[in-house]
Motif scaffolding. Structure first.
Motif, PDB file in Angstrom:
ATOM      1  N   TYR A 251       0.812  -1.212   0.000  1.00 20.90           N
ATOM      2  CA  TYR A 251       0.000   0.000   0.000  1.00 20.90           C
ATOM      3  C   TYR A 251       0.850   1.268   0.000  1.00 20.90           C
ATOM      4  O   TYR A 251       0.322   2.367   0.130  1.00 20.90           O
ATOM      5  CB  TYR A 251      -0.962   0.005   1.185  1.00 20.90           C
ATOM      6  N   LEU A 252       2.164   1.087  -0.112  1.00 18.81           N
ATOM      7  CA  LEU A 252       3.076   2.224  -0.241  1.00 18.81           C
ATOM      8  C   LEU A 252       3.526   2.347  -1.694  1.00 18.81           C
ATOM      9  O   LEU A 252       3.925   1.363  -2.319  1.00 18.81           O
ATOM     10  CB  LEU A 252       4.307   2.024   0.644  1.00 18.81           C
ATOM     11  N   ASN A 253       3.445   3.552  -2.229  1.00 19.90           N
ATOM     12  CA  ASN A 253       3.922   3.779  -3.582  1.00 19.90           C
ATOM     13  C   ASN A 253       4.244   5.263  -3.727  1.00 19.90           C
ATOM     14  O   ASN A 253       3.350   6.091  -3.951  1.00 19.90           O
ATOM     15  CB  ASN A 253       2.879   3.348  -4.622  1.00 19.90           C
ATOM     16  N   ALA A 254       5.519   5.588  -3.551  1.00 20.23           N
ATOM     17  CA  ALA A 254       5.941   6.990  -3.494  1.00 20.23           C
ATOM     18  C   ALA A 254       5.613   7.748  -4.786  1.00 20.23           C
ATOM     19  O   ALA A 254       5.269   8.935  -4.742  1.00 20.23           O
ATOM     20  CB  ALA A 254       7.439   7.068  -3.211  1.00 20.23           C
ATOM     21  N   TRP A 255       5.722   7.070  -5.930  1.00 23.34           N
ATOM     22  CA  TRP A 255       5.478   7.764  -7.195  1.00 23.34           C
ATOM     23  C   TRP A 255       3.987   8.029  -7.391  1.00 23.34           C
ATOM     24  O   TRP A 255       3.567   9.156  -7.657  1.00 23.34           O
ATOM     25  CB  TRP A 255       6.027   6.946  -8.362  1.00 23.34           C
ATOM     26  N   SER A 256       3.150   6.999  -7.187  1.00 30.52           N
ATOM     27  CA  SER A 256       1.708   7.185  -7.350  1.00 30.52           C
ATOM     28  C   SER A 256       1.145   8.129  -6.298  1.00 30.52           C
ATOM     29  O   SER A 256       0.117   8.783  -6.519  1.00 30.52           O
ATOM     30  CB  SER A 256       0.985   5.830  -7.285  1.00 30.52           C
ATOM     31  N   ALA A 257       1.812   8.220  -5.146  1.00 34.76           N
ATOM     32  CA  ALA A 257       1.360   9.118  -4.082  1.00 34.76           C
ATOM     33  C   ALA A 257       1.398  10.580  -4.512  1.00 34.76           C
ATOM     34  O   ALA A 257       0.792  11.438  -3.855  1.00 34.76           O
ATOM     35  CB  ALA A 257       2.224   8.926  -2.834  1.00 34.76           C
ATOM     36  N   GLU A 258       2.070  10.863  -5.613  1.00 30.02           N
ATOM     37  CA  GLU A 258       2.118  12.237  -6.121  1.00 30.02           C
ATOM     38  C   GLU A 258       0.784  12.694  -6.687  1.00 30.02           C
ATOM     39  O   GLU A 258       0.614  13.876  -7.017  1.00 30.02           O
ATOM     40  CB  GLU A 258       3.200  12.357  -7.199  1.00 30.02           C
ATOM     41  N   TRP A 259      -0.182  11.768  -6.804  1.00 34.44           N
ATOM     42  CA  TRP A 259      -1.466  12.140  -7.404  1.00 34.44           C
ATOM     43  C   TRP A 259      -2.107  13.333  -6.707  1.00 34.44           C
ATOM     44  O   TRP A 259      -2.701  14.194  -7.365  1.00 34.44           O
ATOM     45  CB  TRP A 259      -2.438  10.962  -7.412  1.00 34.44           C
ATOM     46  N   ILE A 260      -1.972  13.409  -5.391  1.00 32.77           N
ATOM     47  CA  ILE A 260      -2.675  14.477  -4.674  1.00 32.77           C
ATOM     48  C   ILE A 260      -2.046  15.841  -4.943  1.00 32.77           C
ATOM     49  O   ILE A 260      -2.758  16.845  -5.035  1.00 32.77           O
ATOM     50  CB  ILE A 260      -2.751  14.160  -3.161  1.00 32.77           C
ATOM     51  N   ASN A 261      -0.738  15.891  -5.122  1.00 29.51           N
ATOM     52  CA  ASN A 261      -0.093  17.153  -5.488  1.00 29.51           C
ATOM     53  C   ASN A 261      -0.468  17.559  -6.914  1.00 29.51           C
ATOM     54  O   ASN A 261      -0.676  18.743  -7.200  1.00 29.51           O
ATOM     55  CB  ASN A 261       1.424  17.032  -5.357  1.00 29.51           C
ATOM     56  N   LEU A 262      -0.558  16.558  -7.784  1.00 29.10           N
ATOM     57  CA  LEU A 262      -0.970  16.824  -9.157  1.00 29.10           C
ATOM     58  C   LEU A 262      -2.413  17.317  -9.205  1.00 29.10           C
ATOM     59  O   LEU A 262      -2.744  18.228  -9.975  1.00 29.10           O
ATOM     60  CB  LEU A 262      -0.804  15.561 -10.006  1.00 29.10           C
ATOM     61  N   ALA A 263      -3.266  16.718  -8.374  1.00 31.38           N
ATOM     62  CA  ALA A 263      -4.662  17.145  -8.315  1.00 31.38           C
ATOM     63  C   ALA A 263      -4.772  18.576  -7.794  1.00 31.38           C
ATOM     64  O   ALA A 263      -5.567  19.385  -8.300  1.00 31.38           O
ATOM     65  CB  ALA A 263      -5.469  16.192  -7.434  1.00 31.38           C
ATOM     66  N   PHE A 264      -3.969  18.879  -6.772  1.00 30.95           N
ATOM     67  CA  PHE A 264      -3.961  20.236  -6.231  1.00 30.95           C
ATOM     68  C   PHE A 264      -3.530  21.242  -7.298  1.00 30.95           C
ATOM     69  O   PHE A 264      -4.144  22.306  -7.460  1.00 30.95           O
ATOM     70  CB  PHE A 264      -3.023  20.314  -5.027  1.00 30.95           C
ATOM     71  N   ASN A 265      -2.477  20.909  -8.050  1.00 29.99           N
ATOM     72  CA  ASN A 265      -2.002  21.791  -9.116  1.00 29.99           C
ATOM     73  C   ASN A 265      -3.090  22.004 -10.166  1.00 29.99           C
ATOM     74  O   ASN A 265      -3.265  23.107 -10.694  1.00 29.99           O
ATOM     75  CB  ASN A 265      -0.747  21.215  -9.772  1.00 29.99           C
ATOM     76  N   TRP A 266      -3.821  20.914 -10.465  1.00 31.10           N
ATOM     77  CA  TRP A 266      -4.894  20.996 -11.456  1.00 31.10           C
ATOM     78  C   TRP A 266      -6.021  21.902 -10.964  1.00 31.10           C
ATOM     79  O   TRP A 266      -6.518  22.750 -11.704  1.00 31.10           O
ATOM     80  CB  TRP A 266      -5.423  19.596 -11.756  1.00 31.10           C
ATOM     81  N   LEU A 267      -6.406  21.731  -9.701  1.00 32.58           N
ATOM     82  CA  LEU A 267      -7.456  22.579  -9.128  1.00 32.58           C
ATOM     83  C   LEU A 267      -7.044  24.060  -9.182  1.00 32.58           C
ATOM     84  O   LEU A 267      -7.855  24.931  -9.489  1.00 32.58           O
ATOM     85  CB  LEU A 267      -7.740  22.168  -7.683  1.00 32.58           C
TER      86      LEU A 267
END
Length: 274
Positions: A251-267
């Motif tokens: 359940y750990l995945n440092a690369w996929s965990a970037e999704w939330i920063n990408l989502a924030f940037n998109w918002l």
């Protein structure tokens, strides 16, 4: 921050919403109206995954959004849909009614769904924005306009082979109305901009789900941002130690965990965080 749980109802059916309201900041010198995120957690329509509730809510709180978690209808003696759709409409309406009390920017309501919760949100972005279907499913009674959608490893098309739900019996438990089996089919010119992410190695929900959704958005000329990460299991949530199941490093995945920063940037790019 203030947290609370409220009971709402539609068609005689009660459901819960959990709220995480930001406080005003005295140092700002003025009142700020914040965007609101409504989260539908996953759980295969059999439970609501707490890993996709408070941990996600608090993370988005830290980015400057109020958050409401919608505990939508699960599988029981009657189908999930269309009741889950009506619950979403009611929740958006309920949020708007509290705009003055909670300092909410009603023009910036973002619907976010994970896995099965992603199907609820995806359905709302199609069926819930179609004037004729809104009437069909008794949604016109709600003040339920929203701004955007975020989807994480969502169930989009239940007819995809070797993807959730595998058992046709479960498909009928989710909905006897096949309109809800292929949510991408009902995206339309009124559907909202969408950020969507999934992993290529998702073992439960075929990646074709998100691909079909993105393709339909593109055909309609609607704003969409898509991130397909190369690795990661289904249900990563944050992908960090915060949402890792004890003893299960998968359940750990440092690369996929970037999704939330990408989502924030998109918002931010889309103007929802101004």
């Amino acid at each position: 921050m203030q947290t609370r749980t409220d009971n709402l109802s539609v068609s005689g059916h009660k459901f819960k919403v959990k709220s995480y309201w930001l406080d005003q900041v005295a140092d700002f010198g003025k009142t700020v109206d914040y965007p609101v995120m409504i989260i539908c957690p996953g759980g295969g329509f059999t439970f609501h995954s707490q890993r996709e509730e408070e941990p996600i809510a608090l993370r988005f709180n830290s980015l400057g959004l109020h958050v409401v978690v919608l505990e939508y209808k699960l599988i029981d003696d009657e189908p999930v849909f269309p009741l889950a759709l009506q619950e979403m409409g009611k929740t958006i309406d309920w949020v708007k009614q509290q705009a003055n009390l909670r300092h909410i920017d009603k023009s910036k309501i973002i619907l976010t769904g994970f896995s099965a919760g992603g199907q609820v949100v995806a359905a709302y972005n199609g069926i819930g924005t179609d004037p004729k279907l809104r009437h069909t499913y008794s949604l016109e009674q709600y003040d339920d306009d929203f701004a955007a959608v975020i989807l994480g490893y969502p169930v989009i098309d239940m007819t995809v082979k070797n993807s959730f739900p595998i058992d046709e019996k479960v498909m009928y438990q989710i909905s006897t109305d096949k309109t809800f089996w292929q949510t991408q089919a009902y995206l339309n010119e009124h559907s909202k901009p969408t950020f969507i992410w999934q992993t290529r190695t998702d073992e439960l929900v075929s990646v074709s789900n998100s691909l079909m959704y993105v393709d339909k958005m593109d055909q309609l000329g609607l704003p969409v941002e898509y991130h397909l990460f190369g690795s990661g299991i289904h249900g990563l949530a944050l992908g960090t130690y915060v949402t890792k199941k004890p003893g299960k490093d998968k359940y750990l995945n440092a690369w996929s965990a970037e999704w939330i920063n990408l989502a924030f940037n998109w918002l931010e790019m889309m103007g929802y965080l101004e």
